[in-house]
Enzyme design. Structure first.
Site, PDB file in Angstrom:
ATOM      1  N   ARG A   4      -5.036   1.255  -3.261  1.00 19.80           N
ATOM      2  CA  ARG A   4      -5.079   1.213  -1.781  1.00 19.80           C
ATOM      3  C   ARG A   4      -6.086   0.196  -1.248  1.00 19.80           C
ATOM      4  O   ARG A   4      -6.694   0.411  -0.203  1.00 19.80           O
ATOM      5  CB  ARG A   4      -5.385   2.605  -1.203  1.00 19.80           C
ATOM      6  N   SER A  25      -0.932  10.045   4.825  1.00 15.63           N
ATOM      7  CA  SER A  25      -2.021  10.546   3.985  1.00 15.63           C
ATOM      8  C   SER A  25      -3.372  10.219   4.612  1.00 15.63           C
ATOM      9  O   SER A  25      -3.659   9.065   4.914  1.00 15.63           O
ATOM     10  CB  SER A  25      -1.945   9.924   2.591  1.00 15.63           C
ATOM     11  N   GLU A  67      -8.055   7.109   3.936  1.00 12.69           N
ATOM     12  CA  GLU A  67      -6.938   6.182   3.752  1.00 12.69           C
ATOM     13  C   GLU A  67      -6.448   5.699   5.122  1.00 12.69           C
ATOM     14  O   GLU A  67      -6.057   4.566   5.277  1.00 12.69           O
ATOM     15  CB  GLU A  67      -5.795   6.849   2.984  1.00 12.69           C
TER      16      GLU A  67
END
Length: 304
Positions: free
Chosen positions: A172, A222, A296
């Site tokens: 990520r 998320s 995130e």
């Protein structure tokens, strides 16, 4: 006179003091000092070249993975929306797509062309620009697994080309600083596959997402990255935060009963409610388990 009085001429839309809540999935947040929706890459490049270099620039996709704070966003927010930014073409096992294309549409285009490997994009509720920025992925696959190259524009409007290796992807994360490059187009390579088989995988991912994630709610996907060796949803759940309303100065926010790593705005939440809930849960999980949860979801703008 301020910088807003000297904004360049554009062919796209340029809106002052534009509320950003309607442009995000959470439906919260203040206004952009200016919101620019460019007509095409040339329009964007000309705008950036003429814009005062001191003015901050923030890129906003479809707003699926972001909290816009209640105080709004300083400078110019750029949103790549509309057909010119969402073109998708295929040739052999290669897909070329605009940065404004929805990840799910890229997955569907790959199925139609008989290209395997991009099915996972059906499970990501964002655009290609965002996927490039954060190495988006799910169900065991990531952007880095299929990306070949991309090009974009610098803050000064100059074109730059990146190969996969230039992104320095990890989980990520990319080494390219956020908002330093405004992505315009990406090239992916999959593998030859039977269209019906690819479509079946996409349908399976879409069905799984439908039954396990609160996609009909005002959510942001998320909330936290998975810490090494842990699942964020399990940490949040075991700390007792699933379905528990948290109020800061609005109607309150909560982690979904369906998936405890998805925050939702159940009604009249403010950005402060949503971000505040995330920070409280991060602190609680850290205190109870010693595990650090990292965001995130992106948080942008000024606190109200």
């Amino acid at each position: 006179m301020t910088w807003r009085d000297t904004l360049p001429e554009v062919r796209g839309k340029l809106l002052l003091n534009e509320p950003l809540g309607p442009y995000t999935w959470f439906r919260v947040g203040g206004a952009a000092d200016a919101l620019f929706i460019p007509a095409d890459a040339e329009d964007l490049a000309n705008f950036l070249k003429a814009l005062d270099p001191a003015v901050p620039v923030t890129v906003l996709g479809v707003g699926s993975n972001v909290i816009v704070r209640d105080g709004g966003v300083e400078g110019v927010v750029i949103r790549l929306a509309g057909r010119p930014w969402a073109q998708i073409t295929t040739e052999g096992d290669t897909i070329t797509t605009g940065a404004g294309a929805l990840d799910s549409m890229v997955a569907k285009a790959s199925a139609k062309a008989g290209i395997g490997g991009l099915e996972f994009y059906a499970g990501i509720p964002g655009t290609i620009g965002g996927a490039l920025t954060m190495n988006a992925g799910c169900y065991g696959s990531e952007t880095k697994d299929v990306l070949v190259s991309a090009w974009g524009l610098t803050r000064s409007g100059e074109r730059v080309d990146y190969a996969l290796a230039d992104f320095g992807y990890t989980y990520r994360h990319s080494v390219v600083p956020e908002n330093e490059i405004i992505w315009v187009e990406a090239v992916y390579r999959g593998t030859p596959a039977d269209p019906e088989t690819v479509t079946a995988k996409i349908n399976e991912i879409s069905s799984r997402r439908e039954t396990t994630q609160p996609i009909r709610e005002k959510t942001g996907g998320s909330t936290f990255k998975n810490p090494e060796g842990h699942s964020s949803w399990k940490l949040v759940d075991e700390a007792g935060w699933r379905g528990r309303l948290h109020v800061v100065n609005g109607g309150g926010a909560m982690f979904s009963d369906l998936h405890s790593n998805f925050m939702i705005n159940p009604g009249e939440a403010t950005a402060a409610d949503i971000e505040g809930l995330g920070e409280v849960v991060r602190a609680d999980v850290k205190a109870k388990t010693g595990v650090q949860l990292d965001w995130e979801i992106k948080r942008i703008g000024r606190k109200g």
